[in-house]
Write a protein that holds these residues in place. Structure first.
Motif, PDB file in Angstrom:
ATOM      1  N   PRO A  68      13.468   9.434  -3.694  1.00  0.00           N
ATOM      2  CA  PRO A  68      12.934   8.352  -4.530  1.00  0.00           C
ATOM      3  C   PRO A  68      13.040   6.994  -3.831  1.00  0.00           C
ATOM      4  O   PRO A  68      13.714   6.073  -4.291  1.00  0.00           O
ATOM      5  CB  PRO A  68      13.797   8.432  -5.790  1.00  0.00           C
ATOM      6  CG  PRO A  68      15.072   9.048  -5.337  1.00  0.00           C
ATOM      7  CD  PRO A  68      14.727   9.978  -4.211  1.00  0.00           C
ATOM      8  N   ILE A  69      12.363   6.912  -2.688  1.00  0.00           N
ATOM      9  CA  ILE A  69      12.319   5.700  -1.875  1.00  0.00           C
ATOM     10  C   ILE A  69      10.846   5.334  -1.708  1.00  0.00           C
ATOM     11  O   ILE A  69      10.066   6.131  -1.180  1.00  0.00           O
ATOM     12  CB  ILE A  69      12.973   5.925  -0.498  1.00  0.00           C
ATOM     13  CG1 ILE A  69      14.445   6.298  -0.653  1.00  0.00           C
ATOM     14  CG2 ILE A  69      12.806   4.683   0.377  1.00  0.00           C
ATOM     15  CD1 ILE A  69      15.130   6.724   0.643  1.00  0.00           C
ATOM     16  N   ILE A  70      10.469   4.159  -2.159  1.00  0.00           N
ATOM     17  CA  ILE A  70       9.089   3.718  -2.063  1.00  0.00           C
ATOM     18  C   ILE A  70       8.861   3.146  -0.668  1.00  0.00           C
ATOM     19  O   ILE A  70       9.559   2.220  -0.253  1.00  0.00           O
ATOM     20  CB  ILE A  70       8.785   2.636  -3.130  1.00  0.00           C
ATOM     21  CG1 ILE A  70       9.215   3.093  -4.530  1.00  0.00           C
ATOM     22  CG2 ILE A  70       7.317   2.223  -3.076  1.00  0.00           C
ATOM     23  CD1 ILE A  70       8.546   4.333  -5.047  1.00  0.00           C
ATOM     24  N   ASP A  71       7.893   3.699   0.067  1.00  0.00           N
ATOM     25  CA  ASP A  71       7.536   3.182   1.386  1.00  0.00           C
ATOM     26  C   ASP A  71       6.375   2.215   1.233  1.00  0.00           C
ATOM     27  O   ASP A  71       5.354   2.554   0.610  1.00  0.00           O
ATOM     28  CB  ASP A  71       7.144   4.317   2.335  1.00  0.00           C
ATOM     29  CG  ASP A  71       8.337   5.165   2.745  1.00  0.00           C
ATOM     30  OD1 ASP A  71       9.424   4.604   2.959  1.00  0.00           O
ATOM     31  OD2 ASP A  71       8.180   6.391   2.858  1.00  0.00           O
ATOM     32  N   VAL A  72       6.546   1.017   1.804  1.00  0.00           N
ATOM     33  CA  VAL A  72       5.572  -0.053   1.645  1.00  0.00           C
ATOM     34  C   VAL A  72       5.179  -0.588   3.017  1.00  0.00           C
ATOM     35  O   VAL A  72       6.049  -0.956   3.818  1.00  0.00           O
ATOM     36  CB  VAL A  72       6.160  -1.202   0.794  1.00  0.00           C
ATOM     37  CG1 VAL A  72       5.153  -2.343   0.635  1.00  0.00           C
ATOM     38  CG2 VAL A  72       6.625  -0.692  -0.569  1.00  0.00           C
ATOM     39  N   ASP A  73       3.881  -0.637   3.262  1.00  0.00           N
ATOM     40  CA  ASP A  73       3.359  -1.280   4.463  1.00  0.00           C
ATOM     41  C   ASP A  73       2.710  -2.600   4.068  1.00  0.00           C
ATOM     42  O   ASP A  73       1.820  -2.622   3.202  1.00  0.00           O
ATOM     43  CB  ASP A  73       2.272  -0.425   5.137  1.00  0.00           C
ATOM     44  CG  ASP A  73       2.814   0.671   6.029  1.00  0.00           C
ATOM     45  OD1 ASP A  73       4.041   0.751   6.227  1.00  0.00           O
ATOM     46  OD2 ASP A  73       1.986   1.458   6.541  1.00  0.00           O
ATOM     47  N   VAL A  74       3.152  -3.686   4.693  1.00  0.00           N
ATOM     48  CA  VAL A  74       2.419  -4.946   4.648  1.00  0.00           C
ATOM     49  C   VAL A  74       1.519  -4.900   5.869  1.00  0.00           C
ATOM     50  O   VAL A  74       2.004  -4.855   7.005  1.00  0.00           O
ATOM     51  CB  VAL A  74       3.358  -6.167   4.679  1.00  0.00           C
ATOM     52  CG1 VAL A  74       2.551  -7.463   4.822  1.00  0.00           C
ATOM     53  CG2 VAL A  74       4.222  -6.217   3.426  1.00  0.00           C
ATOM     54  N   VAL A  75       0.223  -4.868   5.623  1.00  0.00           N
ATOM     55  CA  VAL A  75      -0.756  -4.670   6.681  1.00  0.00           C
ATOM     56  C   VAL A  75      -1.456  -5.995   6.959  1.00  0.00           C
ATOM     57  O   VAL A  75      -2.068  -6.579   6.062  1.00  0.00           O
ATOM     58  CB  VAL A  75      -1.802  -3.603   6.275  1.00  0.00           C
ATOM     59  CG1 VAL A  75      -2.761  -3.318   7.418  1.00  0.00           C
ATOM     60  CG2 VAL A  75      -1.114  -2.329   5.792  1.00  0.00           C
ATOM     61  N   VAL A 132       2.678   3.834   0.853  1.00  0.00           N
ATOM     62  CA  VAL A 132       2.559   4.952   1.790  1.00  0.00           C
ATOM     63  C   VAL A 132       3.778   5.851   1.602  1.00  0.00           C
ATOM     64  O   VAL A 132       4.634   5.595   0.766  1.00  0.00           O
ATOM     65  CB  VAL A 132       2.426   4.442   3.246  1.00  0.00           C
ATOM     66  CG1 VAL A 132       1.116   3.677   3.429  1.00  0.00           C
ATOM     67  CG2 VAL A 132       3.607   3.580   3.661  1.00  0.00           C
ATOM     68  N   GLY A 133       3.849   6.913   2.369  1.00  0.00           N
ATOM     69  CA  GLY A 133       4.990   7.811   2.255  1.00  0.00           C
ATOM     70  C   GLY A 133       4.822   8.788   1.108  1.00  0.00           C
ATOM     71  O   GLY A 133       3.834   8.782   0.370  1.00  0.00           O
ATOM     72  N   SER A 134       5.808   9.641   0.952  1.00  0.00           N
ATOM     73  CA  SER A 134       5.730  10.748  -0.006  1.00  0.00           C
ATOM     74  C   SER A 134       5.618  10.303  -1.453  1.00  0.00           C
ATOM     75  O   SER A 134       4.983  10.978  -2.261  1.00  0.00           O
ATOM     76  CB  SER A 134       6.942  11.666   0.158  1.00  0.00           C
ATOM     77  OG  SER A 134       6.913  12.280   1.423  1.00  0.00           O
ATOM     78  N   THR A 135       6.217   9.169  -1.816  1.00  0.00           N
ATOM     79  CA  THR A 135       6.137   8.732  -3.206  1.00  0.00           C
ATOM     80  C   THR A 135       4.737   8.251  -3.574  1.00  0.00           C
ATOM     81  O   THR A 135       4.447   8.045  -4.752  1.00  0.00           O
ATOM     82  CB  THR A 135       7.165   7.623  -3.518  1.00  0.00           C
ATOM     83  OG1 THR A 135       6.887   6.485  -2.687  1.00  0.00           O
ATOM     84  CG2 THR A 135       8.586   8.116  -3.326  1.00  0.00           C
ATOM     85  N   ALA A 136       3.859   8.106  -2.577  1.00  0.00           N
ATOM     86  CA  ALA A 136       2.477   7.708  -2.816  1.00  0.00           C
ATOM     87  C   ALA A 136       1.555   8.912  -2.999  1.00  0.00           C
ATOM     88  O   ALA A 136       0.348   8.747  -3.132  1.00  0.00           O
ATOM     89  CB  ALA A 136       1.975   6.852  -1.649  1.00  0.00           C
TER      90      ALA A 136
END
Length: 180
Positions: A51-58, A39-43
């Motif tokens: 350059p920060i990868i946003d990750v959701d564990v759902v 998720v986030g802008s890098t997606a």
């Protein structure tokens, strides 16, 4: 690892970095029902971003959040609570991350998850809004080294507008039908 403090043009390596992060998480999450989402802008292909990868564990239910948190702590992450956003558990990086990233645990369809997905998907398909958002981030980028909260605050009204435009008040997957 130093927190990235710049807005850069889209990098096609970002989805690959996400996959590396997901691969690192998978053994710890194991049989826990979950999805790992970028998720986030890098997606968003073509979107300028930090350059920060946003990750959701759902996870599918709130009852599984505690177990997910325990497993991520076992993976070396440091649980930081909800950081003022109910329904989103945040984590600080382990001591040896492959790539700088933000990690969250959310319940499928809750407000933080919904907003992440709705904004990402809207920006993927709406070039005009994607450019508006990129322009705003570039305008505020100078704050990243001196006042990161002001950077976030400076984007918030536009983010809220984009989420609302994209239907952020609806559950993931669109509006639920009701019997009349």
């Amino acid at each position: 690892m130093i927190v990235p403090a710049e807005v850069v043009e889209y990098d096609p390596r970002w989805p690959l970095w996400f996959e590396e992060i997901r691969a690192r998480l998978t053994p710890y999450l194991g049989d826990l029902p979950h999805q790992v989402e970028h998720v986030g802008s890098t997606a968003v292909p073509g979107l300028a971003a930090k350059p920060i990868i946003d990750v959701d564990v759902v996870v599918p239910t709130a009852e599984l959040v505690t177990l997910a948190v325990k497993r991520l702590v076992a993976a070396g992450y440091h649980h930081e609570g909800d950081q003022g956003i109910p329904g989103r558990e945040a984590f600080a990086l382990p001591s040896d991350p492959d790539h700088y990233h933000h990690l969250y645990v959310v319940v499928e369809g809750n407000k933080p998850h919904r907003n992440h997905v709705v904004l990402r998907d809207h920006l993927r398909t709406n070039a005009a809004d994607r450019e508006r958002y990129a322009v705003r981030k570039r305008e505020l980028a100078h704050l990243l080294t001196t006042d990161r909260p002001a950077y976030v605050d400076g984007k918030s009204a536009l983010v809220e507008e984009l989420i609302a435009t994209a239907g952020g008040s609806q559950p993931v997957g669109g509006p639920r039908r009701t019997e009349s």
